[in-house]
Design a protein around this motif. Structure first.
Motif, PDB file in Angstrom:
ATOM      1  N   LEU A  45       0.844  -1.202   0.000  1.00 46.31           N
ATOM      2  CA  LEU A  45       0.000   0.000   0.000  1.00 46.31           C
ATOM      3  C   LEU A  45       0.875   1.245   0.000  1.00 46.31           C
ATOM      4  CD1 LEU A  45      -2.935  -0.583   2.535  1.00 46.31           C
ATOM      5  CD2 LEU A  45      -3.071  -0.391   0.064  1.00 46.31           C
ATOM      6  N   THR A  46       0.407   2.252  -0.701  1.00 47.01           N
ATOM      7  CA  THR A  46       1.059   3.553  -0.673  1.00 47.01           C
ATOM      8  C   THR A  46       0.061   4.571  -0.119  1.00 47.01           C
ATOM      9  OG1 THR A  46       0.317   4.210  -2.881  1.00 47.01           O
ATOM     10  CG2 THR A  46       2.391   2.956  -2.749  1.00 47.01           C
ATOM     11  N   PRO A  47       0.536   5.714   0.321  1.00 49.06           N
ATOM     12  CA  PRO A  47      -0.395   6.735   0.806  1.00 49.06           C
ATOM     13  C   PRO A  47      -1.447   7.123  -0.244  1.00 49.06           C
ATOM     14  CG  PRO A  47       1.825   7.291   1.476  1.00 49.06           C
ATOM     15  CD  PRO A  47       1.933   6.110   0.543  1.00 49.06           C
ATOM     16  N   GLU A  48      -1.076   7.050  -1.500  1.00 52.04           N
ATOM     17  CA  GLU A  48      -2.023   7.407  -2.564  1.00 52.04           C
ATOM     18  C   GLU A  48      -3.160   6.393  -2.687  1.00 52.04           C
ATOM     19  OE1 GLU A  48       1.328   7.588  -2.906  1.00 52.04           O
ATOM     20  OE2 GLU A  48       1.433   9.777  -2.924  1.00 52.04           O
ATOM     21  N   ASP A  49      -2.931   5.153  -2.249  1.00 53.48           N
ATOM     22  CA  ASP A  49      -3.971   4.118  -2.299  1.00 53.48           C
ATOM     23  C   ASP A  49      -5.117   4.417  -1.333  1.00 53.48           C
ATOM     24  OD1 ASP A  49      -2.513   2.685  -4.201  1.00 53.48           O
ATOM     25  OD2 ASP A  49      -1.507   1.471  -2.677  1.00 53.48           O
ATOM     26  N   CYS A  50      -4.825   5.148  -0.285  1.00 56.80           N
ATOM     27  CA  CYS A  50      -5.844   5.495   0.715  1.00 56.80           C
ATOM     28  C   CYS A  50      -5.741   6.998   1.009  1.00 56.80           C
ATOM     29  CB  CYS A  50      -5.659   4.677   1.983  1.00 56.80           C
ATOM     30  SG  CYS A  50      -3.979   4.697   2.660  1.00 56.80           S
ATOM     31  N   LYS A  51      -5.621   7.768  -0.045  1.00 54.70           N
ATOM     32  CA  LYS A  51      -5.245   9.181   0.031  1.00 54.70           C
ATOM     33  C   LYS A  51      -6.123  10.003   0.970  1.00 54.70           C
ATOM     34  CE  LYS A  51      -3.828  12.956  -2.927  1.00 54.70           C
ATOM     35  NZ  LYS A  51      -3.603  13.360  -4.317  1.00 54.70           N
ATOM     36  N   ALA A  52      -7.417   9.940   0.820  1.00 58.70           N
ATOM     37  CA  ALA A  52      -8.306  10.777   1.640  1.00 58.70           C
ATOM     38  C   ALA A  52      -8.168  10.435   3.123  1.00 58.70           C
ATOM     39  CB  ALA A  52      -9.756  10.618   1.189  1.00 58.70           C
ATOM     40  N   ASP A  53      -8.195   9.155   3.441  1.00 63.44           N
ATOM     41  CA  ASP A  53      -8.050   8.736   4.837  1.00 63.44           C
ATOM     42  C   ASP A  53      -6.647   9.039   5.360  1.00 63.44           C
ATOM     43  OD1 ASP A  53     -10.646   7.832   5.095  1.00 63.44           O
ATOM     44  OD2 ASP A  53     -10.149   5.790   4.508  1.00 63.44           O
ATOM     45  N   PHE A  54      -5.647   8.866   4.509  1.00 64.57           N
ATOM     46  CA  PHE A  54      -4.261   9.141   4.906  1.00 64.57           C
ATOM     47  C   PHE A  54      -4.090  10.616   5.253  1.00 64.57           C
ATOM     48  CE2 PHE A  54       0.156  10.168   4.350  1.00 64.57           C
ATOM     49  CZ  PHE A  54       0.820   9.078   4.881  1.00 64.57           C
ATOM     50  N   ILE A  55      -4.579  11.486   4.401  1.00 69.02           N
ATOM     51  CA  ILE A  55      -4.453  12.932   4.639  1.00 69.02           C
ATOM     52  C   ILE A  55      -5.198  13.325   5.912  1.00 69.02           C
ATOM     53  CG2 ILE A  55      -5.121  15.214   3.766  1.00 69.02           C
ATOM     54  CD1 ILE A  55      -4.533  14.082   0.929  1.00 69.02           C
ATOM     55  N   ALA A  56      -6.404  12.811   6.069  1.00 67.82           N
ATOM     56  CA  ALA A  56      -7.192  13.146   7.262  1.00 67.82           C
ATOM     57  C   ALA A  56      -6.511  12.649   8.531  1.00 67.82           C
ATOM     58  CB  ALA A  56      -8.598  12.562   7.142  1.00 67.82           C
ATOM     59  N   ALA A  57      -6.041  11.409   8.528  1.00 66.61           N
ATOM     60  CA  ALA A  57      -5.394  10.847   9.719  1.00 66.61           C
ATOM     61  C   ALA A  57      -4.093  11.569  10.034  1.00 66.61           C
ATOM     62  CB  ALA A  57      -5.141   9.354   9.523  1.00 66.61           C
ATOM     63  N   ALA A  58      -3.274  11.831   9.023  1.00 63.56           N
ATOM     64  CA  ALA A  58      -2.006  12.524   9.258  1.00 63.56           C
ATOM     65  C   ALA A  58      -2.244  13.934   9.802  1.00 63.56           C
ATOM     66  CB  ALA A  58      -1.186  12.586   7.971  1.00 63.56           C
ATOM     67  N   SER A  59      -3.256  14.610   9.298  1.00 63.89           N
ATOM     68  CA  SER A  59      -3.537  15.960   9.805  1.00 63.89           C
ATOM     69  C   SER A  59      -4.033  15.907  11.246  1.00 63.89           C
ATOM     70  CB  SER A  59      -4.539  16.693   8.901  1.00 63.89           C
ATOM     71  OG  SER A  59      -5.801  16.072   8.929  1.00 63.89           O
ATOM     72  N   LEU A  60      -4.823  14.897  11.599  1.00 65.79           N
ATOM     73  CA  LEU A  60      -5.279  14.758  12.983  1.00 65.79           C
ATOM     74  C   LEU A  60      -4.137  14.404  13.928  1.00 65.79           C
ATOM     75  CD1 LEU A  60      -8.726  12.943  12.585  1.00 65.79           C
ATOM     76  CD2 LEU A  60      -8.296  15.359  13.076  1.00 65.79           C
ATOM     77  N   PHE A  61      -3.209  13.540  13.466  1.00 65.75           N
ATOM     78  CA  PHE A  61      -2.023  13.235  14.278  1.00 65.75           C
ATOM     79  C   PHE A  61      -1.214  14.506  14.537  1.00 65.75           C
ATOM     80  CE2 PHE A  61      -2.117   8.628  12.865  1.00 65.75           C
ATOM     81  CZ  PHE A  61      -2.371   8.129  14.124  1.00 65.75           C
ATOM     82  N   ALA A  62      -1.022  15.309  13.497  1.00 64.89           N
ATOM     83  CA  ALA A  62      -0.251  16.546  13.640  1.00 64.89           C
ATOM     84  C   ALA A  62      -0.956  17.520  14.583  1.00 64.89           C
ATOM     85  CB  ALA A  62      -0.031  17.192  12.271  1.00 64.89           C
TER      86      ALA A  62
END
Length: 118
Positions: A45-62
Motif C-alpha cells: 500500500l502507498t499513501p495514494e492508495d488510501c489518500k483521503a483517509d491518509f491525509i485526514a489521519a495525518a492531519s489529525l495526528f499533527a
C-alpha cells in the motif's frame, strides 16, 4: 500540491488562526505524521492508495501533537506541603484527536487490530 502540502493544508484549516511559530511547528509535525504513517502502511500500500483517509489521519495526528505541545511541561497539580508536582498526560482533546486518527487509518495499517463491522 504534494501529499505533505495537502496534509498541512487540512491541518492548518482545522487548527484555525496560528502565529508564525505554531505554523512552523505544525508544518514539521505534518512532515513527521506523513513519514510515520507511510512507514506503518501494510506491504504493497502507498499513501495514494488510501489518500483521503491518509491525509485526514495525518492531519489529525499533527493537530494532536500540536495541541499536546501547548500543554507540555505544564504542571497539572502543584502542592507546597511535602512538595508534589504532577504533570498530566495531555488534555482530552489531544487524546481524542489521536484516537480518531488511529481508527481512521487502522484498516490500512500493518499488524493492527480494528473492528470493520459486526
Amino acid at each position: 500540491m504534494t501529499l505533505k502540502e495537502q496534509v498541512f493544508a487540512q491541518a492548518a484549516l482545522l487548527a484555525g488562526q496560528m502565529d508564525t511559530q505554531q505554523t512552523a511547528l505544525l508544518d514539521a509535525l505534518c512532515t513527521s505524521a506523513k513519514v510515520s504513517l507511510s512507514a506503518r502502511l501494510r506491504d504493497g500500500l502507498t499513501p495514494e492508495d488510501c489518500k483521503a483517509d491518509f491525509i485526514a489521519a495525518a492531519s489529525l495526528f499533527a493537530l494532536a501533537a500540536l495541541n499536546g505541545a501547548k500543554d507540555f511541561g505544564k504542571p497539572e497539580q502543584f502542592m507546597a506541603g511535602d512538595l508534589t508536582v504532577r504533570f498530566g498526560q495531555g488534555d482530552a482533546a489531544s487524546r481524542c484527536l489521536y484516537h480518531q486518527a488511529e481508527l481512521m487509518i487502522a484498516p490500512y495499517m500493518q499488524d493492527r487490530f480494528s473492528f470493520l463491522g459486526v
